[in-house]
Design a protein around this motif. Structure first.
Motif, mmCIF file in Angstrom:
data_model
loop_
_atom_site.group_PDB
_atom_site.id
_atom_site.type_symbol
_atom_site.label_atom_id
_atom_site.label_comp_id
_atom_site.label_asym_id
_atom_site.label_seq_id
_atom_site.Cartn_x
_atom_site.Cartn_y
_atom_site.Cartn_z
ATOM 1 N N LEU A 105 -28.637 -81.048 22.650
ATOM 2 C CA LEU A 105 -28.824 -79.711 22.094
ATOM 3 C C LEU A 105 -27.675 -78.768 22.429
ATOM 4 N N GLU A 107 -25.560 -75.520 23.534
ATOM 5 C CA GLU A 107 -25.758 -74.138 23.118
ATOM 6 C C GLU A 107 -26.037 -74.084 21.620
ATOM 7 N N ARG A 108 -26.872 -73.142 21.229
ATOM 8 C CA ARG A 108 -27.189 -73.001 19.813
ATOM 9 C C ARG A 108 -25.949 -72.558 19.051
ATOM 10 N N VAL A 114 -33.256 -72.299 12.890
ATOM 11 C CA VAL A 114 -34.310 -72.471 13.899
ATOM 12 C C VAL A 114 -35.623 -71.966 13.320
ATOM 13 N N PHE A 119 -40.263 -76.101 18.163
ATOM 14 C CA PHE A 119 -40.453 -76.288 19.602
ATOM 15 C C PHE A 119 -41.826 -76.888 19.919
ATOM 16 N N ALA A 171 -37.252 -67.206 24.217
ATOM 17 C CA ALA A 171 -36.616 -68.362 23.602
ATOM 18 C C ALA A 171 -35.840 -69.190 24.615
ATOM 19 N N CYS A 174 -38.230 -71.433 26.500
ATOM 20 C CA CYS A 174 -38.714 -72.505 25.637
ATOM 21 C C CYS A 174 -37.633 -73.554 25.412
ATOM 22 N N GLU A 175 -36.397 -73.109 25.229
ATOM 23 C CA GLU A 175 -35.294 -74.047 25.046
ATOM 24 C C GLU A 175 -35.075 -74.878 26.306
ATOM 25 N N ARG A 179 -35.385 -78.832 26.433
ATOM 26 C CA ARG A 179 -34.246 -79.658 26.839
ATOM 27 C C ARG A 179 -34.496 -80.366 28.163
#
Length: 208
Positions: A105, A107-108, A114, A119, A171, A174-175, A179
């Motif tokens: 994943l 960094e976005r 998204v 998630f 967020a 959650c990320e 991950r």
């Protein structure tokens, strides 16, 4: 309908990829694990897929026994697609693939789309037990059906009935959980996840 391509190898992995190895197929499964979806809803939540490719994949999946198509009764009267039992058996495959891909994943990226419900399946891996869990993020809400043996395992938006527990987080948290950089237990203990509700599931989440 396009003829099914095959690796023509007497190997179960090759046979599986004959069915689900095409681009977008497993992501369609990801969306349909939330239950019946209209074509327009699938297209909206699969940014980047063309209408022709989506239609082709859905036809292939129906032919191969992974999905079915049915018309909703009035006043809906729209067609929806849903997983068969065979298609739903791909849940652990999607789970394992998501766990394996968590390290990728990073960094976005600015070009990354998204959706809050993307998630759902990573969080499902982090939760145990049975019950209905509602999750609130900045990007939106979704709900999880822990321990569901059939039917949808998650859904977009608020829970349709009162949830056994509600989790609220930002967020970044959650990320991190998705991950596998942070366990859900540690996130709750550290105050990064707020848990509300009066069920046994809620108490378990707070006390673990």
């Amino acid at each position: 309908m396009s003829p099914r391509r095959s690796y023509d190898q007497y190997c179960s992995a090759a046979r599986a990829l004959d069915l689900v190895g095409d681009r977008w197929t497993l992501l369609i499964v990801r969306e349909l694990l939330a239950g019946p979806r209209r074509y327009t809803d699938l297209h909206a939540d699969l940014p980047g897929v063309s209408t022709d490719v989506l239609a082709s994949r859905l036809k292939d999946m129906e032919r191969d026994g992974l999905t079915t198509r049915r018309r909703l009764p009035p006043p809906g009267a729209a067609f929806v697609y849903e997983l068969t039992g065979r298609g739903r058996e791909l849940l652990p495959v999607i789970q394992a693939l998501g766990a394996w891909g968590a390290a990728e994943l990073g960094e976005r990226r600015p070009t990354d789309a998204v959706r809050a419900h993307w998630f759902a399946l990573p969080l499902l891996r982090a939760l145990e037990g049975e019950g209905l869990v509602e999750v609130g993020l900045e990007e939106g809400e979704f709900h999880l059906r822990l321990g569901a043996q059939e039917g949808p395992v998650y859904g977009d938006g608020p829970a349709p009935v009162e949830a056994d527990a509600r989790l609220v987080m930002d967020a970044a948290t959650c990320e991190a959980v998705a991950r596998e950089q942070l366990s859900l237990t540690d996130a709750v203990r550290g105050g990064r996840v707020t848990v509300t509700g009066e069920s046994t599931l809620t108490k378990t989440l707070r006390e673990n």
